[in-house]
Design a protein around this motif. Structure first.
Motif, PDB file in Angstrom:
ATOM      1  N   GLU A   1      59.709  86.355  53.570  1.00 62.69           N
ATOM      2  CA  GLU A   1      60.487  86.084  54.839  1.00 62.69           C
ATOM      3  C   GLU A   1      59.782  84.806  55.340  1.00 62.69           C
ATOM      4  O   GLU A   1      60.543  84.036  56.119  1.00 62.69           O
ATOM      5  CB  GLU A   1      60.258  87.238  55.877  1.00 62.69           C
ATOM      6  N   ARG A   2      58.460  84.740  55.396  1.00 64.18           N
ATOM      7  CA  ARG A   2      57.912  83.549  56.082  1.00 64.18           C
ATOM      8  C   ARG A   2      58.229  82.236  55.319  1.00 64.18           C
ATOM      9  O   ARG A   2      58.119  81.007  55.820  1.00 64.18           O
ATOM     10  CB  ARG A   2      56.265  83.861  55.950  1.00 64.18           C
ATOM     11  N   GLU A   3      58.342  82.450  54.147  1.00 61.42           N
ATOM     12  CA  GLU A   3      58.816  81.171  53.081  1.00 61.42           C
ATOM     13  C   GLU A   3      60.193  80.499  53.876  1.00 61.42           C
ATOM     14  O   GLU A   3      60.276  79.281  53.705  1.00 61.42           O
ATOM     15  CB  GLU A   3      58.850  81.642  51.794  1.00 61.42           C
ATOM     16  N   LYS A   4      60.871  81.524  54.465  1.00 59.71           N
ATOM     17  CA  LYS A   4      62.146  80.777  54.873  1.00 59.71           C
ATOM     18  C   LYS A   4      61.964  79.854  56.041  1.00 59.71           C
ATOM     19  O   LYS A   4      63.010  79.042  56.280  1.00 59.71           O
ATOM     20  CB  LYS A   4      63.160  81.759  55.207  1.00 59.71           C
ATOM     21  N   ILE A   5      60.723  79.808  57.000  1.00 59.04           N
ATOM     22  CA  ILE A   5      60.470  79.097  57.827  1.00 59.04           C
ATOM     23  C   ILE A   5      60.148  77.658  57.500  1.00 59.04           C
ATOM     24  O   ILE A   5      60.340  76.760  58.108  1.00 59.04           O
ATOM     25  CB  ILE A   5      59.364  79.714  58.866  1.00 59.04           C
ATOM     26  N   PHE A   6      59.468  77.561  56.050  1.00 61.68           N
ATOM     27  CA  PHE A   6      58.921  76.327  55.654  1.00 61.68           C
ATOM     28  C   PHE A   6      60.011  75.654  54.496  1.00 61.68           C
ATOM     29  O   PHE A   6      59.274  75.626  53.488  1.00 61.68           O
ATOM     30  CB  PHE A   6      57.533  76.570  55.159  1.00 61.68           C
ATOM     31  N   ILE A   7      61.051  75.406  54.847  1.00 65.41           N
ATOM     32  CA  ILE A   7      61.886  75.049  53.730  1.00 65.41           C
ATOM     33  C   ILE A   7      61.604  73.419  53.601  1.00 65.41           C
ATOM     34  O   ILE A   7      61.600  72.704  54.812  1.00 65.41           O
ATOM     35  CB  ILE A   7      63.410  75.327  54.343  1.00 65.41           C
ATOM     36  N   ILE A   8      61.703  73.064  52.439  1.00 64.77           N
ATOM     37  CA  ILE A   8      61.394  71.651  52.165  1.00 64.77           C
ATOM     38  C   ILE A   8      63.074  70.876  52.105  1.00 64.77           C
ATOM     39  O   ILE A   8      63.774  71.322  51.235  1.00 64.77           O
ATOM     40  CB  ILE A   8      60.900  71.307  50.717  1.00 64.77           C
ATOM     41  N   THR A   9      62.877  69.875  52.874  1.00 63.70           N
ATOM     42  CA  THR A   9      64.481  69.241  53.081  1.00 63.70           C
ATOM     43  C   THR A   9      64.088  67.950  52.136  1.00 63.70           C
ATOM     44  O   THR A   9      63.031  67.732  51.584  1.00 63.70           O
ATOM     45  CB  THR A   9      64.430  68.657  54.546  1.00 63.70           C
ATOM     46  N   LYS A  10      65.252  67.260  51.816  1.00 63.11           N
ATOM     47  CA  LYS A  10      65.091  65.928  50.911  1.00 63.11           C
ATOM     48  C   LYS A  10      64.265  65.126  51.764  1.00 63.11           C
ATOM     49  O   LYS A  10      64.765  64.468  52.624  1.00 63.11           O
ATOM     50  CB  LYS A  10      66.733  65.661  50.445  1.00 63.11           C
TER      51      LYS A  10
ATOM     52  N   VAL B   1      51.886  69.179  49.557  1.00 59.91           N
ATOM     53  CA  VAL B   1      52.385  67.801  49.121  1.00 59.91           C
ATOM     54  C   VAL B   1      53.656  67.690  49.851  1.00 59.91           C
ATOM     55  O   VAL B   1      54.189  66.551  50.330  1.00 59.91           O
ATOM     56  CB  VAL B   1      52.121  67.638  47.813  1.00 59.91           C
ATOM     57  N   ASP B   2      54.768  68.450  49.348  1.00 53.97           N
ATOM     58  CA  ASP B   2      56.082  68.298  49.687  1.00 53.97           C
ATOM     59  C   ASP B   2      56.136  68.304  51.553  1.00 53.97           C
ATOM     60  O   ASP B   2      56.841  67.610  52.174  1.00 53.97           O
ATOM     61  CB  ASP B   2      57.188  69.420  49.269  1.00 53.97           C
ATOM     62  N   MET B   3      55.509  69.264  52.129  1.00 51.01           N
ATOM     63  CA  MET B   3      55.533  69.527  53.423  1.00 51.01           C
ATOM     64  C   MET B   3      55.157  68.183  54.040  1.00 51.01           C
ATOM     65  O   MET B   3      55.443  67.810  55.125  1.00 51.01           O
ATOM     66  CB  MET B   3      54.804  70.587  53.887  1.00 51.01           C
ATOM     67  N   TYR B   4      53.909  67.625  53.441  1.00 45.68           N
ATOM     68  CA  TYR B   4      53.223  66.578  54.070  1.00 45.68           C
ATOM     69  C   TYR B   4      54.182  65.281  53.990  1.00 45.68           C
ATOM     70  O   TYR B   4      54.340  64.675  54.857  1.00 45.68           O
ATOM     71  CB  TYR B   4      52.009  65.984  53.643  1.00 45.68           C
ATOM     72  N   LEU B   5      54.740  65.075  52.657  1.00 44.32           N
ATOM     73  CA  LEU B   5      55.485  63.934  52.587  1.00 44.32           C
ATOM     74  C   LEU B   5      57.132  64.093  53.337  1.00 44.32           C
ATOM     75  O   LEU B   5      57.490  63.151  53.356  1.00 44.32           O
ATOM     76  CB  LEU B   5      55.807  63.850  50.959  1.00 44.32           C
TER      77      LEU B   5
END
Length: 132
Positions: A50-59, A100-104
């Motif tokens: 459920e928490r993973e849904k909060i941190f969705i990586i966008t393009k 990495v993805d969240m930072y970028l």
């Protein structure tokens, strides 16, 4: 976040699907080990899902000026090599790539600093997931 709000979050998450046929229930073999808390395993995984849904990586690659898809792929390949050479858990690698993805997604990174972002992410992820 206090314990009661975490408990409420866990209770609000839909029940997890049943285990696929032929898959061993690892948690059942750890019932006597207090460090594994197998009685909470399903709740913990549901909460993480459920928490993973909060941190969705966008393009984000379109917004990066100096970075391409192939550069990200090379970085992830290098991170896999680091994970293997230091014998880190697979979860450490997964978390590092997510970092990495969240930072970028939120920051512009120069080509010359990309490996530094990857190395830092592996370092941070290793602190979260220490192999015993």
């Amino acid at each position: 976040m206090d314990v009661s709000s975490i408990r409420d979050e866990i209770e609000n998450v839909a029940d997890a699907p049943s285990r696929p046929e032929g898959v061993e229930d690892f948690d059942a073999t750890c019932q006597e080990d207090p460090s594994n808390v197998p009685q909470y395993a399903c709740d913990i995984f549901r909460w993480y899902r459920e928490r993973e849904k909060i941190f969705i990586i966008t393009k984000y690659l379109d917004r990066q000026k100096e970075m391409t898809k192939s550069m990200r792929a090379i970085l992830v390949d290098w991170m896999v090599e680091v994970q293997e050479s230091f014998e880190l858990n697979h979860e450490t690698l997964y978390l590092a790539v997510k970092l990495v993805d969240m930072y970028l997604m939120n920051n512009f990174v120069a080509k010359s600093k990309l490996q530094l972002v990857g190395a830092t992410s592996v370092f941070i992820a290793a602190k979260f997931d220490v192999r015993t």
